[in-house]
Enzyme design. Structure first.
Site, PDB file in Angstrom:
ATOM      1  N   LYS A 120       0.897  -1.425  -0.059  1.00 45.44           N
ATOM      2  CA  LYS A 120       0.020  -0.101  -0.045  1.00 45.44           C
ATOM      3  C   LYS A 120       0.937   1.246  -0.061  1.00 45.44           C
ATOM      4  O   LYS A 120       0.766   2.329  -0.820  1.00 45.44           O
ATOM      5  CB  LYS A 120      -0.773   0.091   1.333  1.00 45.44           C
ATOM      6  CG  LYS A 120      -1.924   1.171   1.048  1.00 45.44           C
ATOM      7  CD  LYS A 120      -2.924   0.922   2.455  1.00 45.44           C
ATOM      8  CE  LYS A 120      -2.186   1.220   3.708  1.00 45.44           C
ATOM      9  NZ  LYS A 120      -3.309   1.408   4.872  1.00 45.44           N
ATOM     10  N   ASP A 138      -6.794   1.444   0.841  1.00 42.48           N
ATOM     11  CA  ASP A 138      -6.805   1.541   2.373  1.00 42.48           C
ATOM     12  C   ASP A 138      -8.331   1.210   2.731  1.00 42.48           C
ATOM     13  O   ASP A 138      -8.914   0.888   1.910  1.00 42.48           O
ATOM     14  CB  ASP A 138      -6.431   2.816   2.908  1.00 42.48           C
ATOM     15  CG  ASP A 138      -7.378   4.053   2.369  1.00 42.48           C
ATOM     16  OD1 ASP A 138      -8.109   3.836   1.624  1.00 42.48           O
ATOM     17  OD2 ASP A 138      -7.004   5.144   2.959  1.00 42.48           O
TER      18      ASP A 138
END
Length: 211
Positions: A120, A138
């Protein structure tokens, strides 16, 4: 959800916010990398408060390394998990100097090899600092993708793959920012603000709120 509906969703998001930006404050790829690493399970607001004091003093791998782990902790102790984050950032700085001449690498493989950098974080840096099409999923993006049915998936990897495949190419570069901001301010977790949502008529969420 069909392609024309997705296209209209992103067209509206772009019309409202033509040049979306991250809410993390940074002035170099390295500052962004550190800020994103610090933001795990913390708010952008709390990270910005800390980095506004840290970056004027140390904003390169060498200068942060010179602070040492305990020195770094003094700047980031207001952020959640600051002990482990300080340890990771110091190790990250060492590796950047040893392997990359202090520069932030521009491939996902090299980024995720750095301590404290997951997929991420790597995707945020690739997309935001280096303008590569990448999707950092997210909690906000995961929720919006599933709730609207733009790109439903059982886990973040599945949602990432579907978004990369299904978001029309012309919107792919900035889709990450539009989705995260939409999830943060409109399509919020507990009670989405459907009445104030500019894509409410296109969204396929069944339990829309009316106030």
């Amino acid at each position: 959800m069909n392609k024309s509906k997705r296209t209209e969703i992103f067209a509206r998001l772009r019309a409202e916010n033509p040049e979306p930006k991250t809410e993390l404050e940074y002035s170099s790829p390295f500052e962004l990398l550190v800020a994103v690493a610090l933001s795990a399970q913390a708010t952008d607001v709390s990270v910005n408060k800390a980095t506004r004091k840290l970056f004027p003093v140390a904003n390169t791998p060498a200068t942060i390394l010179a602070l040492g782990e305990d020195g770094l902790k003094q700047y980031i102790k207001t952020i959640g998990l600051f002990n482990s984050k300080a340890s990771n950032v110091i190790k990250m700085c060492q590796l950047l100097l040893e392997r990359h001449d202090g520069e932030v690498p521009q491939t996902r493989e090299e980024l995720v090899a750095l301590p404290g950098v997951g997929r991420k974080t790597a995707n945020v840096v690739l997309n935001t600092a280096f303008r590569q099409p990448a999707m950092a999923v997210d909690t906000h993006i995961f929720r919006v993708s599933n709730r609207t049915k733009i790109a439903p998936g059982k886990n973040v990897d599945e949602v990432e793959q579907r978004l990369m495949r299904l978001v029309p190419k012309e919107f792919l570069m900035d889709a990450h920012h539009w989705l995260i901001l939409h999830g943060r301010y409109v399509c919020v977790a507990r009670k989405p603000k459907c009445a104030a949502c500019l894509i409410e008529d296109l969204c396929e969420f069944k339990d829309k709120t009316s106030d």
